[in-house]
Design a protein around this motif. Structure first.
Motif, PDB file in Angstrom:
ATOM      1  N   SER A 192      24.295  16.060  56.326  1.00 30.57           N
ATOM      2  CA  SER A 192      25.043  16.569  57.534  1.00 30.57           C
ATOM      3  C   SER A 192      25.412  15.291  58.244  1.00 30.57           C
ATOM      4  O   SER A 192      26.663  15.397  59.019  1.00 30.57           O
ATOM      5  CB  SER A 192      24.022  17.277  58.011  1.00 30.57           C
ATOM      6  N   VAL A 208      29.002  14.766  56.180  1.00 33.01           N
ATOM      7  CA  VAL A 208      29.765  15.753  56.105  1.00 33.01           C
ATOM      8  C   VAL A 208      30.189  16.186  57.779  1.00 33.01           C
ATOM      9  O   VAL A 208      31.470  16.561  57.918  1.00 33.01           O
ATOM     10  CB  VAL A 208      29.374  17.040  55.499  1.00 33.01           C
ATOM     11  N   SER A 262      38.967  26.120  53.528  1.00 39.04           N
ATOM     12  CA  SER A 262      37.932  26.612  54.226  1.00 39.04           C
ATOM     13  C   SER A 262      37.780  28.001  54.318  1.00 39.04           C
ATOM     14  O   SER A 262      36.659  28.667  54.765  1.00 39.04           O
ATOM     15  CB  SER A 262      37.746  25.990  55.735  1.00 39.04           C
ATOM     16  N   GLY A 266      32.374  27.327  50.465  1.00 41.42           N
ATOM     17  CA  GLY A 266      31.822  26.565  49.368  1.00 41.42           C
ATOM     18  C   GLY A 266      31.757  27.589  48.036  1.00 41.42           C
ATOM     19  O   GLY A 266      32.319  27.194  46.878  1.00 41.42           O
ATOM     20  N   SER A 324      32.330  19.592  50.279  1.00 41.15           N
ATOM     21  CA  SER A 324      32.158  20.028  51.419  1.00 41.15           C
ATOM     22  C   SER A 324      33.342  19.378  52.575  1.00 41.15           C
ATOM     23  O   SER A 324      33.537  20.247  53.408  1.00 41.15           O
ATOM     24  CB  SER A 324      30.682  19.839  52.116  1.00 41.15           C
ATOM     25  N   SER A 376      36.390  21.418  52.039  1.00 39.77           N
ATOM     26  CA  SER A 376      36.393  22.790  52.735  1.00 39.77           C
ATOM     27  C   SER A 376      36.045  22.749  54.266  1.00 39.77           C
ATOM     28  O   SER A 376      35.786  23.643  54.615  1.00 39.77           O
ATOM     29  CB  SER A 376      35.901  23.707  52.027  1.00 39.77           C
ATOM     30  N   SER A 377      36.274  21.494  54.904  1.00 35.59           N
ATOM     31  CA  SER A 377      35.588  21.328  56.268  1.00 35.59           C
ATOM     32  C   SER A 377      36.615  21.701  57.387  1.00 35.59           C
ATOM     33  O   SER A 377      36.340  21.693  58.575  1.00 35.59           O
ATOM     34  CB  SER A 377      34.761  20.208  56.485  1.00 35.59           C
ATOM     35  N   THR A 400      28.508  22.596  58.436  1.00 37.18           N
ATOM     36  CA  THR A 400      27.799  21.846  57.620  1.00 37.18           C
ATOM     37  C   THR A 400      26.350  22.252  57.339  1.00 37.18           C
ATOM     38  O   THR A 400      25.912  22.285  56.210  1.00 37.18           O
ATOM     39  CB  THR A 400      27.758  20.414  58.626  1.00 37.18           C
ATOM     40  N   ALA A 410      26.415  24.745  54.576  1.00 37.78           N
ATOM     41  CA  ALA A 410      26.950  24.777  53.484  1.00 37.78           C
ATOM     42  C   ALA A 410      25.770  24.339  52.489  1.00 37.78           C
ATOM     43  O   ALA A 410      25.726  23.930  51.479  1.00 37.78           O
ATOM     44  CB  ALA A 410      27.715  23.460  53.496  1.00 37.78           C
ATOM     45  N   ILE A 457      25.716  24.862  48.551  1.00 36.27           N
ATOM     46  CA  ILE A 457      26.637  24.390  47.630  1.00 36.27           C
ATOM     47  C   ILE A 457      26.130  23.736  46.578  1.00 36.27           C
ATOM     48  O   ILE A 457      26.420  23.804  45.345  1.00 36.27           O
ATOM     49  CB  ILE A 457      27.567  23.349  48.542  1.00 36.27           C
TER      50      ILE A 457
END
Lengths: 287, 316
Positions: free
Chosen positions: B96, B99, B133, B137, B187, B190-191, B249, B252, B255
């Protein structure tokens, strides 16, 4: 020339080139995996097994889609899951849009007891991650008696704190005089809401529609946790079992085909509504 | 029959309009408008959190009635659950902290660049950057599984083999050495979601006069400008973006499982608190411990959000 950063420029000039220099390679990198889904979905079996694997496809075929829908190796045919997903998504998006804009209207324009508390609680709930409390959520869902029904996909995800938050911020921009004038003419809340507020907040409505669409269409958790009956599960869940249980190469084509079916509706809806979304986001500010 | 139907229809619409009239007259519509949302909000968000907090102080196996056990679950997690303290918690913090802020800073920088090019090009780039995004995920895990596949058909492995960098394909997704890194890359990829769009919209609406005044007052560089003018000007959107990136975050968590196809992930290398909750709650039926973990995670999320609020407040 004005000093400082030139935000939202009208036309192209040479000083913008440096941004393209960074943005083009970066977005190419972002785009590659998505292109790869497209090409893989249309690859015939011999190209899937080719070494070295190609990024592009030479003889595109619908074979993977046919296998996905016709050949029901993994239990039910995919169409059943797809229909469930469509029903569930439609139900969630419509109710979610309606309920958040109704609540957003009174939260923005009316005075009542507990108004501030409600807004504050909702603001804290923006940080809510449903999966974190998956077990108590399951207990609630099962005590209501909607386990293993389509309601189990629908009811738990209608209330989206972000949706209410955005629509409330947006309705704040609607001038109070407009509503006062309508009231003097004898209009009630229901009239004001449906004939004045709704037409004015179309961008916000489009935004909540997209958010709840994404949250529902891509949702695998409700199937994992609340609905274990196969013929009531969703396409997103079906897809996740497909990709985790099959051999990577042979299943890759089918998995990519399913991923494409997941991805395309998201993309189309966002492209149609992107102007509305940007308009709403300008009012997304938090204090 | 037809007559009967029209009659009932008329009667129903009569009743509806009477109800509407009654509500309007008594100023009850406020509550009518609120009830659907509040009902669902309380049932599926507030009650689960409250129940979760309650269960976290009990011994509960899902079958027998929970018995009160005080803070034993918390003590157990912090002192006896080695996996949690040595692997899951550090994994979660590492994941975290990279990401969350990583995706956030990336979102800002990209939005900042995008806001300085023309409308049409900006729309295309924004769409590309935002699109990963959209499906988040899990749906995208399929393509990453192919790219990082552990045999010669994997794109990365094929590339390395063709260029004679390796002889035997690397088991990227099954290897504790690589899994976490791949999780972070995927991650981050796709953030750029809703928060990114909010920041971009904020930048497009800043008041340009602020800048002229600041330069006249002696602002020197672009970097100064970003920190002293731009970020404070879009502070609200920045905060919204921060909250969205924190939520993204921590959501996710699945994932690692989606990529490796196994829970627990290989040697627990991609195990995050969410997976650990699932492990206790679903596989081991120790609901009390699972709930205590949920509460800890909620506190971590709240803590991060508060931290952001404080950081952004100090910018004033």
């Amino acid at each position: 020339m004005a000093l400082g950063t030139n935000f939202n420029p009208r036309r192209f000039d040479k000083t913008q080139l440096k941004f393209y220099l960074i943005l083009i390679p970066f977005s190419a990198f972002m785009l590659l995996p998505i292109i790869y889904i497209f090409t893989t979905a249309f690859k015939p079996i011999d190209e899937l097994f080719a070494f070295p694997p190609r990024f592009y496809v030479i003889n595109p075929t619908f074979e993977n889609f046919r296998t996905l829908f016709v050949y029901a190796e993994y239990g039910l045919p995919a169409i059943r899951y797809l229909v469930n997903s469509i029903i569930v998504t439609f139900a969630v998006v419509t109710t979610s849009v309606l309920f958040s804009s109704m609540a957003g209207y009174v939260l923005s324009k009316k005075n009542f007891r507990g108004k501030k508390t409600l807004f504050e609680v909702n603001k804290v709930a923006l940080m809510f991650v449903p999966l974190v409390v998956m077990i108590p959520r399951f207990l609630v869902v099962s005590s209501i008696g909607i386990v293993d029904t389509l309601w189990g996909h629908i009811l738990p995800i209608i209330a989206i704190p972000v949706g209410l938050f955005l629509v409330k911020q947006f309705i704040d921009q609607v001038p109070d005089e407009l509503i006062e004038a309508a009231k003097i003419d004898g209009a009630g809340d229901i009239y004001i809401f449906s004939k004045i507020i709704i037409p004015l907040i179309r961008p916000a409505i489009a935004t909540i529609a997209i958010l709840s669409f994404q949250a529902t269409w891509n949702n695998t958790e409700t199937s994992t946790l609340f609905v274990s009956v196969e013929n009531k599960q969703t396409f997103a869940f079906y897809m996740s079992t497909l990709t985790s249980s099959t051999n990577t190469v042979a299943g890759a084509g089918i998995g990519a085909a399913a991923a494409l079916i997941m991805f395309i509706p998201n993309l189309v809806i966002f492209i149609i509504m992107q102007n509305n979304v940007m308009n709403t986001m300008a009012h997304s500010g938090m204090k | 029959m037809h007559k009967f139907l029209t009659l009932t229809k008329k009667r129903i619409s009569d009743i509806v309009s009477k109800i509407v009239e009654f509500l309007e007259k008594n100023n009850r519509t406020t509550y009518l408008f609120l009830i659907p949302y509040i009902l669902l909000f309380v049932t599926f968000i507030v009650i689960p959190v409250v129940v979760g907090i309650g269960i976290s102080f009990t011994d509960f196996n899902g079958i027998q009635f929970p018995s009160f056990s005080g803070i034993r679950n918390y003590i157990y997690l912090l002192t006896e659950d080695e996996l949690f303290m040595k692997t899951v918690l550090p994994n979660t913090l590492l994941f975290s902290l990279v990401v969350g802020p990583g995706g956030y800073i990336l979102s800002f920088l990209l939005a900042w660049m995008l806001s300085q090019i023309t409308h049409r090009a900006r729309t295309v780039f924004a769409l590309i950057i935002y699109s990963p995004s959209m499906t988040a995920g899990i749906a995208m895990a399929v393509v990453w599984r192919i790219i990082f596949s552990g045999d010669e058909q994997g794109l990365i492995n094929a590339f390395l083999i063709v260029n004679n960098l390796i002889d035997i394909p690397i088991q990227f997704l099954q290897s504790p050495d690589y899994l976490m890194t791949i999780m972070i890359v995927v991650s981050l990829w796709s953030s750029m979601g809703v928060g990114f769009l909010a920041i971009l919209a904020g930048l497009l609406n800043v008041n340009k006069e602020l800048y002229e005044a600041a330069y006249i007052d002696g602002l020197r560089s672009r970097v100064q400008e970003i920190f002293y003018i731009t970020i404070p000007a879009i502070k609200k959107q920045m905060l919204f973006g921060a909250v969205m990136s924190i939520v993204g975050t921590f959501s996710a968590g699945a994932i690692g499982v989606a990529l490796s196809g196994a829970n627990p992930t290989p040697q627990n290398s991609g195990q995050l608190i969410l997976n650990h909750i699932e492990d206790y709650g679903i596989f081991r039926s120790e609901l009390g411990v699972a709930a205590a973990l949920s509460v800890l995670l909620l506190l971590i999320i709240l803590g991060f959000s508060k931290l952001f609020q404080i950081i952004l407040k100090e910018q004033d």
